[in-house]
Write a protein that holds these residues in place. Structure first.
Motif, PDB file in Angstrom:
ATOM      1  N   ASP A   1     -41.736   5.275  36.643  1.00  9.57           N
ATOM      2  CA  ASP A   1     -41.052   4.027  37.008  1.00  9.57           C
ATOM      3  C   ASP A   1     -39.537   4.090  36.825  1.00  9.57           C
ATOM      4  O   ASP A   1     -38.836   3.092  37.006  1.00  9.57           O
ATOM      5  CB  ASP A   1     -41.646   2.831  36.243  1.00  9.57           C
ATOM      6  CG  ASP A   1     -41.329   2.837  34.758  1.00  9.57           C
ATOM      7  OD1 ASP A   1     -40.651   3.770  34.282  1.00  9.57           O
ATOM      8  OD2 ASP A   1     -41.758   1.887  34.062  1.00  9.57           O
TER       9      ASP A   1
ATOM     10  N   PRO B   1     -39.612   3.415  42.746  1.00 12.87           N
ATOM     11  CA  PRO B   1     -39.607   2.162  41.973  1.00 12.87           C
ATOM     12  C   PRO B   1     -38.334   1.362  42.255  1.00 12.87           C
ATOM     13  O   PRO B   1     -37.293   1.934  42.584  1.00 12.87           O
ATOM     14  CB  PRO B   1     -39.633   2.642  40.525  1.00 12.87           C
ATOM     15  CG  PRO B   1     -39.040   4.016  40.552  1.00 12.87           C
ATOM     16  CD  PRO B   1     -39.421   4.598  41.890  1.00 12.87           C
TER      17      PRO B   1
ATOM     18  N   HIS C   1     -37.559  -1.568  37.882  1.00 11.50           N
ATOM     19  CA  HIS C   1     -38.650  -1.974  37.005  1.00 11.50           C
ATOM     20  C   HIS C   1     -38.141  -2.407  35.624  1.00 11.50           C
ATOM     21  O   HIS C   1     -38.822  -3.166  34.934  1.00 11.50           O
ATOM     22  CB  HIS C   1     -39.702  -0.869  36.907  1.00 11.50           C
ATOM     23  CG  HIS C   1     -40.539  -0.714  38.153  1.00 11.50           C
ATOM     24  ND1 HIS C   1     -41.836  -0.295  38.144  1.00 11.50           N
ATOM     25  CD2 HIS C   1     -40.247  -0.955  39.472  1.00 11.50           C
ATOM     26  CE1 HIS C   1     -42.326  -0.264  39.383  1.00 11.50           C
ATOM     27  NE2 HIS C   1     -41.368  -0.647  40.204  1.00 11.50           N
ATOM     28  N   ASP C   2     -36.961  -1.954  35.243  1.00  7.75           N
ATOM     29  CA  ASP C   2     -36.389  -2.411  33.966  1.00  7.75           C
ATOM     30  C   ASP C   2     -35.964  -3.886  34.054  1.00  7.75           C
ATOM     31  O   ASP C   2     -36.154  -4.661  33.121  1.00  7.75           O
ATOM     32  CB  ASP C   2     -35.217  -1.516  33.526  1.00  7.75           C
ATOM     33  CG  ASP C   2     -34.238  -1.233  34.672  1.00  7.75           C
ATOM     34  OD1 ASP C   2     -34.515  -1.607  35.851  1.00  7.75           O
ATOM     35  OD2 ASP C   2     -33.183  -0.646  34.411  1.00  7.75           O
TER      36      ASP C   2
ATOM     37  N   ALA D   1     -37.402  -6.041  35.955  1.00 10.00           N
ATOM     38  CA  ALA D   1     -38.669  -6.788  35.942  1.00 10.00           C
ATOM     39  C   ALA D   1     -39.105  -7.078  34.507  1.00 10.00           C
ATOM     40  O   ALA D   1     -39.499  -8.198  34.173  1.00 10.00           O
ATOM     41  CB  ALA D   1     -39.749  -5.994  36.679  1.00 10.00           C
ATOM     42  N   TRP D   2     -39.012  -6.076  33.649  1.00 10.60           N
ATOM     43  CA  TRP D   2     -39.437  -6.286  32.261  1.00 10.60           C
ATOM     44  C   TRP D   2     -38.544  -7.308  31.552  1.00 10.60           C
ATOM     45  O   TRP D   2     -39.040  -8.156  30.811  1.00 10.60           O
ATOM     46  CB  TRP D   2     -39.472  -4.960  31.490  1.00 10.60           C
ATOM     47  CG  TRP D   2     -39.752  -5.181  30.031  1.00 10.60           C
ATOM     48  CD1 TRP D   2     -38.893  -4.977  28.987  1.00 10.60           C
ATOM     49  CD2 TRP D   2     -40.966  -5.689  29.447  1.00 10.60           C
ATOM     50  NE1 TRP D   2     -39.488  -5.316  27.802  1.00 10.60           N
ATOM     51  CE2 TRP D   2     -40.765  -5.762  28.044  1.00 10.60           C
ATOM     52  CE3 TRP D   2     -42.201  -6.109  29.964  1.00 10.60           C
ATOM     53  CZ2 TRP D   2     -41.748  -6.227  27.169  1.00 10.60           C
ATOM     54  CZ3 TRP D   2     -43.177  -6.572  29.084  1.00 10.60           C
ATOM     55  CH2 TRP D   2     -42.948  -6.624  27.718  1.00 10.60           C
TER      56      TRP D   2
ATOM     57  N   TYR E   1     -36.337 -11.456  42.767  1.00 15.14           N
ATOM     58  CA  TYR E   1     -36.882 -10.104  42.569  1.00 15.14           C
ATOM     59  C   TYR E   1     -38.188  -9.930  43.350  1.00 15.14           C
ATOM     60  O   TYR E   1     -38.408  -8.900  43.988  1.00 15.14           O
ATOM     61  CB  TYR E   1     -37.116  -9.849  41.074  1.00 15.14           C
ATOM     62  CG  TYR E   1     -37.656  -8.472  40.789  1.00 15.14           C
ATOM     63  CD1 TYR E   1     -36.832  -7.347  40.884  1.00 15.14           C
ATOM     64  CD2 TYR E   1     -38.993  -8.280  40.457  1.00 15.14           C
ATOM     65  CE1 TYR E   1     -37.337  -6.075  40.641  1.00 15.14           C
ATOM     66  CE2 TYR E   1     -39.508  -7.015  40.217  1.00 15.14           C
ATOM     67  CZ  TYR E   1     -38.673  -5.918  40.308  1.00 15.14           C
ATOM     68  OH  TYR E   1     -39.173  -4.659  40.083  1.00 15.14           O
TER      69      TYR E   1
ATOM     70  N   TYR F   1     -38.794  -7.193  46.203  1.00 14.55           N
ATOM     71  CA  TYR F   1     -39.878  -6.213  46.106  1.00 14.55           C
ATOM     72  C   TYR F   1     -40.794  -6.297  47.332  1.00 14.55           C
ATOM     73  O   TYR F   1     -41.283  -5.276  47.827  1.00 14.55           O
ATOM     74  CB  TYR F   1     -40.683  -6.409  44.821  1.00 14.55           C
ATOM     75  CG  TYR F   1     -41.171  -5.103  44.230  1.00 14.55           C
ATOM     76  CD1 TYR F   1     -40.447  -4.466  43.225  1.00 14.55           C
ATOM     77  CD2 TYR F   1     -42.329  -4.486  44.698  1.00 14.55           C
ATOM     78  CE1 TYR F   1     -40.871  -3.251  42.700  1.00 14.55           C
ATOM     79  CE2 TYR F   1     -42.759  -3.274  44.175  1.00 14.55           C
ATOM     80  CZ  TYR F   1     -42.030  -2.655  43.174  1.00 14.55           C
ATOM     81  OH  TYR F   1     -42.453  -1.447  42.661  1.00 14.55           O
TER      82      TYR F   1
ATOM     83  N   GLY G   1     -44.222  -1.718  30.650  1.00 19.38           N
ATOM     84  CA  GLY G   1     -43.667  -1.741  32.004  1.00 19.38           C
ATOM     85  C   GLY G   1     -44.648  -1.420  33.116  1.00 19.38           C
ATOM     86  O   GLY G   1     -44.623  -2.048  34.177  1.00 19.38           O
ATOM     87  N   TYR G   2     -45.545  -0.440  32.889  1.00 19.15           N
ATOM     88  CA  TYR G   2     -46.414  -0.005  33.988  1.00 19.15           C
ATOM     89  C   TYR G   2     -47.477  -1.040  34.362  1.00 19.15           C
ATOM     90  O   TYR G   2     -48.007  -1.010  35.470  1.00 19.15           O
ATOM     91  CB  TYR G   2     -47.068   1.345  33.650  1.00 19.15           C
ATOM     92  CG  TYR G   2     -46.089   2.491  33.807  1.00 19.15           C
ATOM     93  CD1 TYR G   2     -45.819   3.014  35.068  1.00 19.15           C
ATOM     94  CD2 TYR G   2     -45.405   3.012  32.714  1.00 19.15           C
ATOM     95  CE1 TYR G   2     -44.900   4.038  35.241  1.00 19.15           C
ATOM     96  CE2 TYR G   2     -44.484   4.036  32.873  1.00 19.15           C
ATOM     97  CZ  TYR G   2     -44.235   4.549  34.140  1.00 19.15           C
ATOM     98  OH  TYR G   2     -43.323   5.556  34.312  1.00 19.15           O
TER      99      TYR G   2
ATOM    100  N   GLN H   1     -45.267  -5.043  35.198  1.00 17.85           N
ATOM    101  CA  GLN H   1     -44.635  -5.043  36.516  1.00 17.85           C
ATOM    102  C   GLN H   1     -45.458  -5.841  37.539  1.00 17.85           C
ATOM    103  O   GLN H   1     -44.921  -6.641  38.305  1.00 17.85           O
ATOM    104  CB  GLN H   1     -44.500  -3.582  36.983  1.00 17.85           C
ATOM    105  CG  GLN H   1     -43.951  -3.395  38.378  1.00 17.85           C
ATOM    106  CD  GLN H   1     -42.485  -3.773  38.475  1.00 17.85           C
ATOM    107  OE1 GLN H   1     -41.751  -3.721  37.477  1.00 17.85           O
ATOM    108  NE2 GLN H   1     -42.051  -4.170  39.653  1.00 17.85           N
ATOM    109  N   TRP H   2     -46.753  -5.617  37.519  1.00 23.73           N
ATOM    110  CA  TRP H   2     -47.611  -6.247  38.548  1.00 23.73           C
ATOM    111  C   TRP H   2     -47.990  -7.672  38.157  1.00 23.73           C
ATOM    112  O   TRP H   2     -48.361  -8.470  39.023  1.00 23.73           O
ATOM    113  CB  TRP H   2     -48.823  -5.354  38.844  1.00 23.73           C
ATOM    114  CG  TRP H   2     -48.396  -3.923  39.007  1.00 23.73           C
ATOM    115  CD1 TRP H   2     -48.709  -2.861  38.201  1.00 23.73           C
ATOM    116  CD2 TRP H   2     -47.473  -3.399  40.004  1.00 23.73           C
ATOM    117  NE1 TRP H   2     -48.068  -1.717  38.636  1.00 23.73           N
ATOM    118  CE2 TRP H   2     -47.304  -2.005  39.730  1.00 23.73           C
ATOM    119  CE3 TRP H   2     -46.775  -3.953  41.087  1.00 23.73           C
ATOM    120  CZ2 TRP H   2     -46.481  -1.182  40.503  1.00 23.73           C
ATOM    121  CZ3 TRP H   2     -45.950  -3.120  41.860  1.00 23.73           C
ATOM    122  CH2 TRP H   2     -45.815  -1.761  41.564  1.00 23.73           C
TER     123      TRP H   2
END
Lengths: 552, 552
Positions: B332, B365, B368-369, B371-372, B430, B434, B465-466, B469-470
């Motif tokens: 990611d 990706p 993704h940072d 997103a967190w 975001y 995406y 994060g993995y 994210q979703w």
């Protein structure tokens, strides 16, 4: 053209308003042939067009939008002709009822010419709405145009792209030619701002056109448009539709694209605003919904739900008749509707009961006063800070109904996050209780008032309960014109009001004050059953011959 | 039995925990024949059942749930026999990996007997899940049972009704026999509370079973259940599914019923928790989804979307093959996964590329940072006040990962309403960015890691994060077991970490520490495309013969 920020900061709100009106007037002046100024503004504006427009213009602008689409896509009418007819009638509407923020004659006629050439070259329409002129509420972004949500201090906001909904409608073949008025804060059931003053009701200028999509309502009521886009968080599509004898749909949330609005509280999720159509026909409402949903707007806008627009019947057929169980609610138990509304609903219910396959049952309201206390607090979870700041920034005065909803409303409180979660939990508990109540009733759809009366006198729309109820529940609600105020809808002199709101509403009414006002009903369905609501009304219209009268 | 409030207020948290454990142990002791205590707890618990259970019990508990359903509905197996086999194996699982809050042997066996009699009397099953035992995470309400969300101070909360999902599953024929452990606050990707201590990984007791549905994960990993219910707001179904070699689905929000949970922040809408299945087979996941959605839960629970569970193929067929475009994301860009994860994904991608009709492309990706930072702030918009109060009320100590997510997390801030709206706007921007990124890639589904490694050592699951994210995007995500940690998945000694999180993760790993841990992948789809995700994995499994190995 916009002033530079430094010069703007020196401007009074009056100067900004004046310049905005001058811009509007310049766009009207570019419409050809010009519409003359009117020596006098009559109480009822609706007979005026036939004294000014050509027979062809009258015929076009008074057509069902679906009939227009058929002629446009076959080349029997050019989009240029249709667009110019609506530009002319919209200009007249502005002079009569003050509903336009700007017209776009040049861009619209260029677009119409392009579409006419397209049809000639390809032998087929560009999309399902080929050549049809549409009008939109000012808050819906148009690239390179201002978007101000009714706040003077936002006068320099320029949209950098079109609203998503506009992109889809243009791709489907529409022509954008008119933008329409809206109230300060967007949170009135009327249309009054310091930019443009008050928008009037075409049928009786002492009454409101409704709001907040009241520019759309008045323009369509004048037949200066046949299909327009409004938004609704408490009744803002439905009040203008009802007040002007139109069809209008507040769809379930997250079915139609919402990207690209200019408003306060855009990220608030506790109560979702929706976008939807106002039209001069139910067929217009349907083609709007189907075109937008068929475009799969959820791909670009992931907050939307990928539910197709269902075209198959939502009701079982028995013995050749659709079977519908219709609930009728005449009074929400908080504010009793005026005599014309009670009479129209009662009369409709008795006619409905005679339709084979239709069962009519009374529907009991469930704590509609609680619903209002929840929704009117959730609207302004920040205590109305965003609206107050936007008004204060220019020094413009508070319009009476901004004052009503933000300052006189006891439910407006600045909440903490925990307070907002608590209130959201109350909302959800109420929604679940109402779902059970609906399920127990066994009804398919509900017929009920749109408000506690027909269009009220200017600055008197102070009871939102009949529309905001369905925003809180997020149920789809369709407006259908069914009657008008009659001389024998006399005041019930023996009525004893239940509470202060009820007293206020009761005292507003007399058949003389409300003369000529359209009376409408609201058809409500369960969440996401938009198609069912539309089909139910379509069936009723087919069986009973509604609405009460043709426009002309 | 619960103490009266006056006596309880004098109790220490240790006393409450002790009593809760005694209750659990009493329910285990009621299972017949009894399971002996174990003299020693091995590193790998999975071989133990075959030394204790009967061949029939082993055969039943290691069956695919869909095969069990077939035998149960035809009467080839009785529900009583199946239920007792799972009760016995769950008892053993508890002794090995500490995953049970209580068993319900008496109620479950009475229910099973009722269902067996029903089948005999009516000659047909009661519903699509006739006789099947299911396990559930403690936070999902069971009428008349305690529900504590992992907080000692909530020990006296008793559910007054079943969760909606449980009502539907019982109506479909399920037997509820086991409730499973969860962490303090529910906001860990592990399972550790002051009620029960730590839940261990069946494959390697030094590793975590994952969380927060980690009791489910460990129980199913031990084959003490074949179908269980978890919840997921940041990875809480997927981490336990992956860590224990299981199938698990985080559905899109508002597809499955959520009424009747015990947790903090239940009314927060900015990030929605979802409920979903963990199972020992993909068919188990499918039958769970279809049964619940076929029951039309949106009638009772109006927040749900009335989208049917689609059974027709979601992919076009060309030349006899389904055509799928599969994106692969191995890293990611924030925390690089450990060697076994990279190897398993790379190997899977190359095998996928050889399947006719399947196109495999790399997927980049997108922030993704960011997103967190958005989601971890939105989780705790009240600054974590509700969790902090619930922990403080009993004086229980903070578990290490409660501390990590609430106190060490720099994104936890007490927001104002305006601050929350701002952050919600960032979230929506975001999501739209995406959506465009996904659209441009043209992929149908995405294969990616479930976490930055296989199941980490206890108290070390510090990178969400993995999975989160979703949750932020609200995309459906399915977990599939594909491999295990191998001795030649050696440490990349030359690797230079990108940041502190990456360094922490990099230093966690060695093939020795992670020995025997399952390695899984995550299959992600666009919002509401749950069926597409399931079908894609089903097709891949059919073509490639996944998972890596049978359990036994």
């Amino acid at each position: 053209m916009l002033p530079s920020p430094s010069s703007k900061s020196l401007e009074s709100w009056q100067t900004i308003a004046k310049r905005t009106q001058q811009h509007r007037d310049a766009t009207l002046a570019a419409v050809e042939p010009p519409i003359p100024d009117l020596p006098e503004l009559p109480l009822d504006s609706t007979p005026v067009p036939k004294t000014i427009l050509t027979p062809e213009e009258l015929s076009i602008t008074e057509s069902d939008p679906v009939d227009l689409l058929s002629k446009l896509s076959s080349g029997n009418l050019s989009s240029a002709t249709v667009t110019n007819a609506f530009l002319r009638r919209a200009t007249l509407a502005q002079k009569l009822v003050n509903c336009i923020t700007e017209l776009m004659p040049q861009a619209a006629l260029e677009r119409a010419a392009y579409l006419d050439a397209y049809l000639k070259e390809h032998g087929k329409p560009i999309g399902p709405l080929h050549g049809l002129p549409i009008s939109i509420k000012e808050m819906i972004n148009v690239k390179d145009h201002t978007c101000n949500a009714g706040f003077i201090s936002w006068s320099d906001r320029i949209a950098t792209s079109n609203a998503h909904i506009l992109d889809i409608l243009l791709a489907a073949g529409c022509v954008l030619y008119a933008r329409t008025t809206q109230p300060q804060t967007l949170m009135h059931l009327e249309t009054s701002s310091n930019y443009f003053g008050t928008t009037h009701n075409p049928f009786n200028r002492n009454l409101t056109s409704g709001g907040s999509s009241g520019g759309e309502g008045a323009l369509l009521g004048m037949r200066g448009s046949c299909l327009g886009i409004g938004t609704d968080i408490g009744g803002s599509i439905r009040s203008p539709a009802a007040n002007n004898g139109l069809w209008g749909l507040r769809p379930t949330s997250n079915r139609l694209p919402m990207q690209g609005m200019t408003a306060t509280m855009l990220s608030a999720e506790h109560i979702l605003a929706v976008i939807g159509p106002l039209s001069t026909s139910l067929a217009g409402v349907k083609v709007f919904m189907k075109t937008l949903i068929d475009a799969q707007p959820w791909i670009r806008e992931p907050s939307l739900v990928p539910l197709p627009w269902k075209t198959e019947s939502q009701f079982p057929i028995k013995g050749g008749n659709k079977t519908l169980k219709i609930g009728v609610l005449t009074d929400d138990g908080v504010v009793r509707p005026h005599p014309p509304v009670l009479r129209a609903l009662t009369s409709l219910a008795s006619k409905l009961a005679s339709v084979p396959g239709v069962e009519v049952v009374p529907f009991t309201p469930l704590k509609h006063d609680l619903a209002w206390s929840i929704i009117s607090s959730l609207y302004f979870a920040d205590g109305g800070a965003e609206e107050k700041a936007a008004i204060a920034a220019s020094g413009e005065p508070w319009r009476p109904l901004s004052n009503f909803i933000l300052k006189e409303n006891p439910n407006v409180k600045s909440l903490s996050i925990a307070g907002m979660w608590d209130l959201t939990a109350k909302r959800d508990a109420y929604r679940e209780e109402y779902a059970a109540h609906w399920r127990e009733s066994g009804i398919d759809v509900l017929f009920c008032p749109v408000g506690p009366g027909a269009a009220p006198p200017i600055d008197c729309a102070r009871y939102w309960g009949y529309t905001a109820q369905w925003n809180l529940l997020d149920y789809p609600a369709l407006i259908a014109p069914v009657s008008k105020v009659l001389a024998d809808d006399v005041v019930d002199k023996g009525y004893v009001p239940r509470n202060e709101q009820d007293r206020y509403n009761h005292e507003l009414y007399s058949p003389e004050k409300y003369v000529n006002a359209p009376v409408s009903v609201q058809v409500v369905g369960r969440r996401y059953e938009d198609e069912k609501v539309v089909e139910a009304m379509e069936y009723v219209q087919e069986k009973l011959g509604l609405p009460w009268a043709k426009y002309v």
